[in-house]
Design an enzyme around this catalytic site. Structure first.
Site, PDB file in Angstrom:
ATOM      1  N   ASP A  26       0.736  -1.089  -0.031  1.00 53.61           N
ATOM      2  CA  ASP A  26       0.026   0.090   0.034  1.00 53.61           C
ATOM      3  C   ASP A  26       0.936   1.182  -0.136  1.00 53.61           C
ATOM      4  O   ASP A  26       1.837   1.535   0.678  1.00 53.61           O
ATOM      5  CB  ASP A  26      -0.739  -0.172   1.147  1.00 53.61           C
ATOM      6  CG  ASP A  26      -1.888   1.357   1.210  1.00 53.61           C
ATOM      7  OD1 ASP A  26      -2.669   1.166   0.411  1.00 53.61           O
ATOM      8  OD2 ASP A  26      -2.024   2.040   2.247  1.00 53.61           O
ATOM      9  N   GLU A  64       1.750  -0.269  -5.015  1.00 54.07           N
ATOM     10  CA  GLU A  64       0.767   0.676  -5.329  1.00 54.07           C
ATOM     11  C   GLU A  64       1.819   2.146  -5.270  1.00 54.07           C
ATOM     12  O   GLU A  64       1.614   2.731  -4.128  1.00 54.07           O
ATOM     13  CB  GLU A  64      -0.297   0.509  -4.237  1.00 54.07           C
ATOM     14  CG  GLU A  64      -1.429   1.859  -4.714  1.00 54.07           C
ATOM     15  CD  GLU A  64      -2.094   2.368  -3.409  1.00 54.07           C
ATOM     16  OE1 GLU A  64      -3.216   2.900  -3.693  1.00 54.07           O
ATOM     17  OE2 GLU A  64      -1.701   2.058  -2.233  1.00 54.07           O
TER      18      GLU A  64
END
Length: 565
Positions: free
Chosen positions: A234, A301
Site C-alpha cells: 500500500d 501501489e
C-alpha cells in the site's frame, strides 16, 4: 461464429501454473507473475457467510469457484486485519491479526488452502506507511513524553509559531486538510504534532527507526509462513519523507503528475528497503501449497506518474509489479490511451519488467461510470477490458468489474469514506465502488448475505438483478461471458517477447497491435467504422461488428485465417 466468442468454452479451466504460460503455449516457461491476471477481493463487500451483513473470509472462500471459472491466476485480498475502520480497513491495529467480523486465523488458512487447491495464488495487503491510532505502538507514543523512545516510531514534531500552535510544515493530507494533528501532553496542555498523510486516525510510521524496519520484516515473515504467495504494498511511494520535513508548497494533491516532486513521496531510501524485502521473499522457506521462494511477488501501489521514475520500483532486485495508474486515469480517448500504452511499455522494458495494467480498484470510480455511464459507459468498459487483457504484461481485475457494475450513488448517511467528512461533504469518496456484489436473485441483497438489505455493509441498487453473476452465467452477450472468454483466449495466445508496436493514425481514432501467437487487437475510438483486415478471423469482439467493420467504442481480437488453419 458469434462476435462475442464461444460462451463458456473451457470456462472452468484454471489459470496457468507457476511454470507460466509457456506450458503448451509454444514459448519457454517464465515467471508466473509476468502475465498473471489477479482478482482483487474487498472482503466486506464480496460475500457474507454468517448473515451479519458484512462480507468475510469464509464467504470469500465459498465463492472462489467463481474466480476459477473466470480464469484468474491469483487473488489479492485487501486488509482483513483488526481495524476501527476509519479508512475502510487500511487503518490497522494489528498487522498479523484477523478482524473479528471477518473471521479467524483458521478462516484465513482455509481461504488460502482452498485457493491453492483451485490453482489460485494468494496475495495480501502490506500497509507499511501507517498504523491505526488504536495500534499499541501509537497509544504508547501518545502517552509518552516528547523525545521518548515510543515516539521515535512515528513522526512527532513540535509545532511552529507562538507556543507551537501551527503545524510543523505545510503538508496536506491526501484526504483533505493539514497532514498534522496535535496531541495533548501529560500536563494537559497542547503538545507535539504527529504526521498523517491520510486520515488523523492513520499516523505515519518513521521508517528511519530500526524497530519499524524490523517489525515489518516480522510481519512479512508471518504471512509467508501462513502460505501467502505475495504482497500488494500500500502507498509504496510514501514510506520515507525528505530529511528535515521541508514545506511542499502550494498545489499539493492538485496535479498527480507532480507527485514525485513532493517531499513526502518517492524518496531514494525506498529502493534499498524494497531490495531488502525482495531478498527475504526470495529466500524464506515456503509451506506446502505456496509458491516456492523466488516465485513470490510484490506489487507496488505507487502513485507516481512519471514513467521512468515508476519503473524504478520494479528494477532488478526490487518489486516485480507496480500498478499502472496512468492507464486507469486515462480518459476514453484514442490518442491519450495510445500515449499511455507506448510510454508504459517503453519505461518497463528498460528495466526488464512487465507492465501491470489496471482498470479499476476499491479506490477508483468503476469503468462503466468513468467512461460515460449508461450504455455508452458499458460499451466503452467492454472495449477497455479487451484492450487491457490483450496488452502484454500482468492485469488486475477488481471484484464486480467482470459483472459490469456501475458506480453507486449512496445516501449521505451511509457514506464511510473519510474523504466525505474531511472535504466538508464536497467529495463523496470511494464507497460507491465498494457496494456488495450481486450473486443471484431478483432483489437485494442478491445472495450476498442472508441479512436484511438495510443491514448490509452498503445498500445495493434495486435494479441490479440483471447484473448478478447468476443472471449473466448463461448469457452469451454478458460482461461476465466477455471476461471469461477473454481470459481463456489470453491463455491460448500468450504475448510474444517482441517489442510491442502500435499502428494506426496519428490522431488516435483507432490503434491496433499484435499480442502474439497470431492474436491481433484493434480498438476503434472514432466515429468512423474501421475495416477488418482481409485475412482476419474474429475471435472476440466487445460489441457486434457492422459487417466486416469495427464500429465506434469497440475492441476486437482477430487471428490470421491462414495461421488458424
Amino acid at each position: 461464429m458469434s462476435t462475442l466468442g464461444t460462451p463458456g468454452a473451457d470456462s472452468t479451466a484454471p489459470g496457468p501454473t507457476t511454470t507460466g504460460p509457456g506450458a503448451g503455449g509454444g514459448r519457454p516457461a517464465t515467471a508466473w507473475w509476468r502475465d498473471a491476471v489477479c482478482y482483487e477481493i474487498y472482503p466486506r463487500s464480496f460475500a457474507d457467510s454468517d448473515g451479519d451483513g458484512v462480507g468475510d473470509l469464509a464467504g470469500a472462500a465459498a465463492r472462489l469457484d467463481h474466480l476459477r471459472r473466470l480464469g484468474v491466476d491469483a487473488v489479492w485480498v485487501t486488509p482483513f486485519y483488526p481495524s476501527p475502520l476509519a479508512d475502510g480497513g487500511y487503518d490497522i491495529a494489528d498487522h498479523t491479526g484477523v478482524a473479528a467480523d471477518l473471521g479467524s486465523g483458521a478462516d484465513f488458512d482455509a481461504l488460502v488452502e482452498r485457493a491453492h487447491a483451485l490453482g489460485i495464488k494468494v496475495l495480501v495487503d502490506l500497509v507499511p506507511n501507517h498504523t491505526s491510532d488504536h495500534h499499541p505502538w501509537f497509544r504508547e507514543a501518545v502517552a509518552a513524553e516528547s523525545g521518548s523512545r515510543a515516539r521515535q516510531r512515528y513522526l512527532f514534531r513540535p509545532g511552529r509559531g507562538a507556543d507551537g500552535a501551527l503545524p510543523p510544515n505545510d503538508w496536506q493530507s491526501a484526504f483533505g486538510g493539514p497532514a498534522w494533528t496535535r496531541v495533548t501532553g501529560q500536563d494537559g496542555k497542547p503538545g507535539e504534532w504527529y504526521l498523517h498523510l491520510h486520515a488523523p486516525e492513520q499516523p505515519d510510521l518513521n521508517w528511519r527507526d530500526p524497530e519499524v524496519v524490523a517489525d515489518f520484516e516480522r510481519i512479512l515473515t508471518y504471512w509467508l509462513d501462513r502460505g501467502v504467495d505475495g504482497f500488494r504494498v500500500d502507498v509504496a511511494h510514501t514510506l520515507y519523507k525528505a530529511e528535515g520535513l521541508p514545506d511542499a508548497g502550494p498545489g499539493q494533491h492538485k496535479d498527480i503528475f507532480r507527485n514525485h516532486l513532493m517531499p513526502y513521496y518517492d524518496q531514494e531510501e525506498l529502493h534499498p528497503l524494497f531490495r531488502q524485502w525482495r531478498v527475504l521473499l526470495d529466500s524464506h522457506p515456503a509451506p506446502p501449497g505456496a509458491v516456492a521462494p523466488g516465485e513470490r511477488v510484490m506489487v507496488a501501489e505507487a502513485g507516481i506518474f512519471d514513467p521512468e521514475r515508476l519503473a524504478r520500483y520494479v528494477s532488478p532486485g526490487e518489486m516485480q509489479q507496480t500498478f499502472n495508474f496512468a492507464f486507469l486515469e486515462c480518459p476514453w480517448d484514442g490518442a491519450a490511451m495510445r500515449d499511455v500504452v507506448e510510454q508504459s511499455v517503453a519505461s518497463m522494458q528498460a528495466v526488464g519488467a512487465p507492465v501491470t495494467w489496471v482498470l479499476s480498484s476499491h479506490d477508483a470510480i468503476r469503468p462503466v461510470t468513468r467512461y460515460g455511464g449508461g450504455r455508452v459507459g458499458e460499451r466503452r468498459a467492454r472495449a477497455a477490458a479487451l484492450l487491457m487483457l490483450a496488452l502484454p504484461g500482468a492485469a488486475y481485475v477488481y471484484q464486480g468489474e467482470e459483472l459490469g457494475l456501475p458506480q453507486v450513488e449512496l445516501p449521505d448517511d451511509r457514506l464511510r469514506d473519510p474523504l466525505w467528512e474531511r472535504s466538508g461533504h464536497q467529495e463523496r469518496g470511494r464507497d460507491g465502488c465498494r457496494v456488495p456484489l450481486p450473486w443471484e436473485g431478483e432483489a437485494a441483497p442478491y445472495g450476498f448475505s442472508t441479512a436484511a438489505p438495510q443491514d448490509c455493509w452498503f445498500p445495493q441498487p434495486a435494479d441490479w438483478a440483471g447484473l448478478s453473476a447468476l443472471a449473466q452465467e448463461d448469457d452469451g452477450d454478458s460482461m461476465l461471458t466477455l471476461y471469461r472468454t477473454a481470459l481463456r483466449l489470453r491463455r491460448e495466445h500468450p504475448a510474444s517477447d517482441a517489442v510491442l508496436k502500435l499502428d494506426g493514425p496519428e490522431g488516435g481514432e483507432w490503434f491496433g497491435f499484435e499480442r502474439g501467437a497470431g492474436l491481433r487487437c484493434v480498438v476503434n475510438f472514432g466515429a468512423q467504422p474501421q475495416p477488418l483486415d482481409d485475412d482476419a478471423e474474429v475471435l472476440l469482439s466487445s460489441a457486434p461488428l457492422e459487417g466486416r467493420t469495427i464500429p465506434q467504442d469497440t475492441a476486437v481480437w482477430t487471428i490470421c485465417k491462414e495461421q488458424d488453419q
